[in-house]
Design an enzyme around this catalytic site. Sequence first.
Site, PDB file in Angstrom:
ATOM      1  N   SER A  95      -1.671 -18.684 -24.037  1.00 23.37           N
ATOM      2  CA  SER A  95      -1.201 -19.918 -23.926  1.00 23.37           C
ATOM      3  C   SER A  95       0.072 -20.504 -23.683  1.00 23.37           C
ATOM      4  CB  SER A  95      -1.607 -20.987 -26.110  1.00 23.37           C
ATOM      5  OG  SER A  95      -1.781 -21.795 -26.146  1.00 23.37           O
ATOM      6  N   ASP A 225     -12.560 -22.472 -26.455  1.00 21.82           N
ATOM      7  CA  ASP A 225     -11.318 -24.006 -27.302  1.00 21.82           C
ATOM      8  C   ASP A 225     -11.139 -24.590 -27.409  1.00 21.82           C
ATOM      9  OD1 ASP A 225      -8.438 -23.346 -26.216  1.00 21.82           O
ATOM     10  OD2 ASP A 225      -8.073 -22.108 -25.455  1.00 21.82           O
ATOM     11  N   HIS A 254     -10.107 -20.421 -29.517  1.00 18.22           N
ATOM     12  CA  HIS A 254      -7.936 -20.422 -28.140  1.00 18.22           C
ATOM     13  C   HIS A 254      -7.151 -19.080 -29.145  1.00 18.22           C
ATOM     14  CE1 HIS A 254      -4.721 -22.127 -26.074  1.00 18.22           C
ATOM     15  NE2 HIS A 254      -4.040 -22.124 -27.529  1.00 18.22           N
TER      16      HIS A 254
END
Length: 274
Positions: A95, A225, A254
Amino acid sequence: MNTITTKDGTQIFYRDWGSGQPIVFHHGWPLSGDDWDNQMLFFLGQGYRVIAHDRRGHGRSMQTTKGNDMDTYASDVAELAAQLDLKNAIHVGHSTGGGEVVRYVAKHGNSRVAKAAIISAIPPVMLKSEANPGGTPMEVFDGYRTALAANRAEFYLAVARGPFYGFNRPGAAVAEGMIRNWWRQGMMGSALAHYECIKVFSETDLTDDLREINVPILIMHGDDDQVVPITDSAELSIKLVKNGTLKIYKGLPHGMFATHPEIINRDLLAFMRE
Protein backbone atom coordinates in the site's frame (compact mmCIF):
# COMPACT_ATOMS: atom_id res chain seq x y z
CA MET A 1 15.08 -1.00 21.00
CA ASN A 2 16.91 -0.93 17.67
CA THR A 3 16.78 2.59 16.25
CA ILE A 4 18.70 4.81 13.90
CA THR A 5 18.73 8.58 14.15
CA THR A 6 18.27 10.41 10.86
CA LYS A 7 19.98 13.63 9.85
CA ASP A 8 17.02 15.67 11.09
CA GLY A 9 17.15 13.98 14.50
CA THR A 10 14.26 11.54 14.03
CA GLN A 11 14.56 8.12 15.64
CA ILE A 12 13.40 5.30 13.36
CA PHE A 13 12.65 1.93 14.96
CA TYR A 14 13.47 -1.28 13.11
CA ARG A 15 13.69 -5.04 13.59
CA ASP A 16 16.62 -6.90 12.02
CA TRP A 17 16.69 -10.71 12.17
CA GLY A 18 18.99 -13.31 10.67
CA SER A 19 21.68 -13.20 8.01
CA GLY A 20 21.93 -13.71 4.28
CA GLN A 21 20.45 -11.59 1.50
CA PRO A 22 18.43 -8.79 3.13
CA ILE A 23 14.72 -8.26 2.60
CA VAL A 24 13.34 -4.90 3.75
CA PHE A 25 9.60 -4.72 4.42
CA HIS A 26 7.71 -1.40 4.13
CA HIS A 27 4.34 -1.22 5.88
CA GLY A 28 1.10 0.50 4.92
CA TRP A 29 -0.86 3.34 6.53
CA PRO A 30 -1.38 3.72 9.50
CA LEU A 31 0.42 0.59 10.66
CA SER A 32 3.93 -0.48 11.67
CA GLY A 33 6.55 -3.08 10.85
CA ASP A 34 4.56 -5.53 12.97
CA ASP A 35 2.19 -5.94 10.02
CA TRP A 36 4.88 -8.12 8.44
CA ASP A 37 5.17 -10.69 11.26
CA ASN A 38 4.11 -13.60 9.07
CA GLN A 39 6.50 -12.69 6.26
CA MET A 40 9.37 -11.94 8.65
CA LEU A 41 9.11 -15.41 10.18
CA PHE A 42 8.59 -17.16 6.84
CA PHE A 43 11.50 -15.57 5.02
CA LEU A 44 13.78 -15.85 8.04
CA GLY A 45 13.10 -19.59 7.84
CA GLN A 46 14.09 -19.50 4.16
CA GLY A 47 17.55 -18.19 5.01
CA TYR A 48 17.09 -14.46 4.42
CA ARG A 49 17.95 -11.52 6.64
CA VAL A 50 14.64 -9.76 7.32
CA ILE A 51 14.24 -6.12 8.30
CA ALA A 52 11.09 -4.09 9.01
CA HIS A 53 11.05 -0.47 10.13
CA ASP A 54 8.30 1.73 11.52
CA ARG A 55 7.84 4.79 9.31
CA ARG A 56 8.35 8.12 11.10
CA GLY A 57 5.24 9.00 13.07
CA HIS A 58 4.11 5.36 13.00
CA GLY A 59 4.52 2.52 15.48
CA ARG A 60 7.55 2.92 17.75
CA SER A 61 9.34 5.55 15.67
CA MET A 62 9.48 9.16 16.79
CA GLN A 63 6.24 11.13 16.46
CA THR A 64 7.45 14.02 14.37
CA THR A 65 5.71 17.21 13.31
CA LYS A 66 7.88 17.41 10.18
CA GLY A 67 8.83 15.17 7.31
CA ASN A 68 5.47 13.48 6.82
CA ASP A 69 5.94 13.31 3.04
CA MET A 70 7.10 10.68 0.56
CA ASP A 71 10.51 12.23 -0.12
CA THR A 72 11.36 12.16 3.58
CA TYR A 73 10.00 8.63 4.00
CA ALA A 74 12.30 7.47 1.20
CA SER A 75 15.24 9.41 2.61
CA ASP A 76 14.71 7.72 5.99
CA VAL A 77 14.91 4.33 4.26
CA ALA A 78 18.09 5.41 2.50
CA GLU A 79 19.65 6.32 5.85
CA LEU A 80 18.53 3.00 7.34
CA ALA A 81 20.02 1.08 4.40
CA ALA A 82 23.29 2.99 4.69
CA GLN A 83 23.62 2.57 8.44
CA LEU A 84 22.86 -1.17 8.20
CA ASP A 85 25.11 -1.40 5.11
CA LEU A 86 22.42 -3.22 3.12
CA LYS A 87 23.56 -4.46 -0.29
CA ASN A 88 21.83 -6.60 -2.89
CA ALA A 89 18.60 -6.04 -0.92
CA ILE A 90 15.05 -6.92 -1.88
CA HIS A 91 12.47 -4.29 -0.91
CA VAL A 92 8.85 -5.31 -0.39
CA GLY A 93 6.12 -2.74 0.25
CA HIS A 94 2.39 -2.84 0.88
CA SER A 95 0.00 0.00 0.00
CA THR A 96 1.66 3.28 1.09
CA GLY A 97 4.77 1.20 1.74
CA GLY A 98 4.69 0.20 -1.92
CA GLY A 99 4.87 3.87 -2.82
CA GLU A 100 7.76 4.25 -0.41
CA VAL A 101 9.58 1.38 -2.14
CA VAL A 102 9.07 2.94 -5.57
CA ARG A 103 10.32 6.39 -4.46
CA TYR A 104 13.27 4.92 -2.53
CA VAL A 105 14.46 2.64 -5.34
CA ALA A 106 14.06 5.35 -7.98
CA LYS A 107 15.81 8.11 -6.01
CA HIS A 108 18.26 6.33 -3.73
CA GLY A 109 18.42 2.60 -4.07
CA ASN A 110 19.38 1.24 -7.45
CA SER A 111 22.99 0.69 -6.32
CA ARG A 112 21.91 -1.17 -3.17
CA VAL A 113 18.80 -2.94 -4.47
CA ALA A 114 18.54 -6.27 -6.28
CA LYS A 115 14.76 -6.47 -6.69
CA ALA A 116 11.53 -4.86 -5.53
CA ALA A 117 7.98 -6.07 -4.97
CA ILE A 118 4.89 -3.98 -4.31
CA ILE A 119 1.63 -5.38 -2.97
CA SER A 120 -1.75 -3.61 -3.24
CA ALA A 121 0.31 -0.49 -3.74
CA ILE A 122 -0.67 3.14 -4.35
CA PRO A 123 1.41 3.97 -7.48
CA PRO A 124 1.17 5.65 -9.88
CA VAL A 125 -1.23 8.10 -8.10
CA MET A 126 -4.54 7.52 -6.35
CA LEU A 127 -6.26 10.91 -6.60
CA LYS A 128 -8.75 11.53 -9.41
CA SER A 129 -7.85 14.42 -11.69
CA GLU A 130 -8.10 15.42 -15.35
CA ALA A 131 -4.85 13.53 -15.95
CA ASN A 132 -6.06 10.56 -13.88
CA PRO A 133 -9.82 10.28 -14.54
CA GLY A 134 -10.07 6.76 -13.11
CA GLY A 135 -8.73 7.80 -9.71
CA THR A 136 -10.44 8.10 -6.35
CA PRO A 137 -12.24 11.43 -5.76
CA MET A 138 -10.89 13.89 -3.21
CA GLU A 139 -14.15 13.59 -1.27
CA VAL A 140 -13.16 10.05 -0.25
CA PHE A 141 -9.86 11.20 1.24
CA ASP A 142 -11.51 14.19 2.89
CA GLY A 143 -13.84 11.66 4.50
CA TYR A 144 -10.83 9.80 5.87
CA ARG A 145 -9.50 13.03 7.37
CA THR A 146 -12.85 13.92 8.92
CA ALA A 147 -13.30 10.47 10.44
CA LEU A 148 -9.74 10.35 11.79
CA ALA A 149 -10.01 13.77 13.41
CA ALA A 150 -13.45 13.02 14.90
CA ASN A 151 -12.73 9.59 16.42
CA ARG A 152 -9.58 7.86 15.26
CA ALA A 153 -10.19 4.73 17.34
CA GLU A 154 -13.63 4.07 15.85
CA PHE A 155 -12.44 4.91 12.34
CA TYR A 156 -9.58 2.41 12.55
CA LEU A 157 -11.92 -0.33 13.74
CA ALA A 158 -14.23 0.39 10.82
CA VAL A 159 -11.42 0.18 8.28
CA ALA A 160 -10.10 -3.10 9.65
CA ARG A 161 -13.55 -4.66 9.97
CA GLY A 162 -14.52 -3.51 6.49
CA PRO A 163 -12.66 -2.87 3.24
CA PHE A 164 -9.05 -3.43 4.30
CA TYR A 165 -9.31 -7.21 4.63
CA GLY A 166 -12.54 -7.61 2.69
CA PHE A 167 -14.38 -8.64 5.86
CA ASN A 168 -17.39 -6.67 4.62
CA ARG A 169 -17.93 -9.10 1.74
CA PRO A 170 -20.73 -11.69 2.03
CA GLY A 171 -19.45 -14.96 3.46
CA ALA A 172 -16.06 -13.54 4.48
CA ALA A 173 -14.26 -15.41 7.26
CA VAL A 174 -13.77 -12.55 9.73
CA ALA A 175 -10.58 -12.80 11.81
CA GLU A 176 -11.13 -10.84 15.02
CA GLY A 177 -7.49 -11.05 16.06
CA MET A 178 -6.38 -9.54 12.76
CA ILE A 179 -8.79 -6.64 13.29
CA ARG A 180 -7.53 -6.01 16.82
CA ASN A 181 -3.90 -6.19 15.69
CA TRP A 182 -4.57 -3.64 12.93
CA TRP A 183 -6.20 -1.34 15.48
CA ARG A 184 -3.34 -1.84 17.96
CA GLN A 185 -0.73 -0.89 15.39
CA GLY A 186 -2.66 2.14 14.21
CA MET A 187 -3.26 3.53 17.69
CA MET A 188 0.46 3.27 18.53
CA GLY A 189 1.27 5.99 16.01
CA SER A 190 0.77 9.73 15.85
CA ALA A 191 -2.64 11.10 14.89
CA LEU A 192 -0.91 14.05 13.23
CA ALA A 193 1.44 11.87 11.16
CA HIS A 194 -1.45 9.63 10.14
CA TYR A 195 -3.59 12.64 9.20
CA GLU A 196 -0.82 14.14 7.07
CA CYS A 197 -0.04 10.76 5.50
CA ILE A 198 -3.52 10.70 3.93
CA LYS A 199 -2.30 13.45 1.59
CA VAL A 200 0.89 11.47 0.97
CA PHE A 201 -0.78 8.25 -0.10
CA SER A 202 -3.54 9.93 -2.09
CA GLU A 203 -1.71 12.74 -3.90
CA THR A 204 1.89 11.62 -4.39
CA ASP A 205 2.53 11.08 -8.11
CA LEU A 206 4.97 8.20 -8.59
CA THR A 207 4.70 7.98 -12.38
CA ASP A 208 8.24 9.19 -13.08
CA ASP A 209 9.64 7.07 -10.24
CA LEU A 210 8.21 3.92 -11.82
CA ARG A 211 9.91 4.82 -15.09
CA GLU A 212 13.27 5.28 -13.35
CA ILE A 213 13.41 1.87 -11.67
CA ASN A 214 15.98 -0.39 -13.33
CA VAL A 215 15.75 -3.50 -11.16
CA PRO A 216 13.15 -6.27 -11.61
CA ILE A 217 9.88 -5.40 -9.90
CA LEU A 218 6.95 -7.66 -9.05
CA ILE A 219 3.55 -5.92 -8.89
CA MET A 220 0.96 -7.92 -6.91
CA HIS A 221 -2.67 -6.86 -6.59
CA GLY A 222 -6.04 -8.37 -5.74
CA ASP A 223 -8.88 -7.65 -8.13
CA ASP A 224 -11.24 -7.10 -5.16
CA ASP A 225 -9.11 -4.39 -3.57
CA GLN A 226 -11.62 -1.86 -2.18
CA VAL A 227 -8.95 0.54 -0.89
CA VAL A 228 -6.60 0.86 -3.90
CA PRO A 229 -8.59 -0.22 -6.96
CA ILE A 230 -6.50 -2.33 -9.32
CA THR A 231 -7.55 -0.52 -12.47
CA ASP A 232 -6.02 2.75 -11.29
CA SER A 233 -2.90 1.28 -9.73
CA ALA A 234 -1.27 -2.02 -10.69
CA GLU A 235 -2.72 -2.11 -14.19
CA LEU A 236 -1.22 1.34 -14.85
CA SER A 237 2.05 0.75 -13.02
CA ILE A 238 2.99 -2.30 -15.08
CA LYS A 239 2.90 -0.14 -18.22
CA LEU A 240 5.44 2.28 -16.76
CA VAL A 241 8.22 0.00 -15.46
CA LYS A 242 11.07 -1.38 -17.56
CA ASN A 243 11.35 -4.85 -16.04
CA GLY A 244 8.08 -5.66 -14.31
CA THR A 245 5.82 -8.63 -13.72
CA LEU A 246 2.14 -8.21 -12.82
CA LYS A 247 0.35 -10.88 -10.80
CA ILE A 248 -3.39 -10.43 -10.29
CA TYR A 249 -5.20 -12.35 -7.52
CA LYS A 250 -8.83 -13.08 -8.18
CA GLY A 251 -11.12 -12.09 -5.32
CA LEU A 252 -8.36 -11.09 -2.91
CA PRO A 253 -8.57 -7.90 -0.79
CA HIS A 254 -6.25 -5.01 -0.05
CA GLY A 255 -4.65 -6.80 2.92
CA MET A 256 -4.15 -10.04 1.00
CA PHE A 257 -0.63 -10.68 2.27
CA ALA A 258 -2.17 -11.02 5.76
CA THR A 259 -5.35 -12.88 4.82
CA HIS A 260 -3.64 -15.23 2.32
CA PRO A 261 0.05 -15.42 3.31
CA GLU A 262 0.42 -18.94 1.92
CA ILE A 263 -0.25 -17.55 -1.59
CA ILE A 264 1.64 -14.27 -1.35
CA ASN A 265 4.69 -15.72 0.41
CA ARG A 266 4.96 -18.50 -2.19
CA ASP A 267 4.93 -16.05 -5.09
CA LEU A 268 7.32 -13.64 -3.38
CA LEU A 269 9.75 -16.47 -2.71
CA ALA A 270 9.63 -17.64 -6.31
CA PHE A 271 10.33 -14.07 -7.50
CA MET A 272 13.22 -13.68 -5.08
CA ARG A 273 14.81 -16.95 -6.20
CA GLU A 274 14.52 -16.29 -9.92
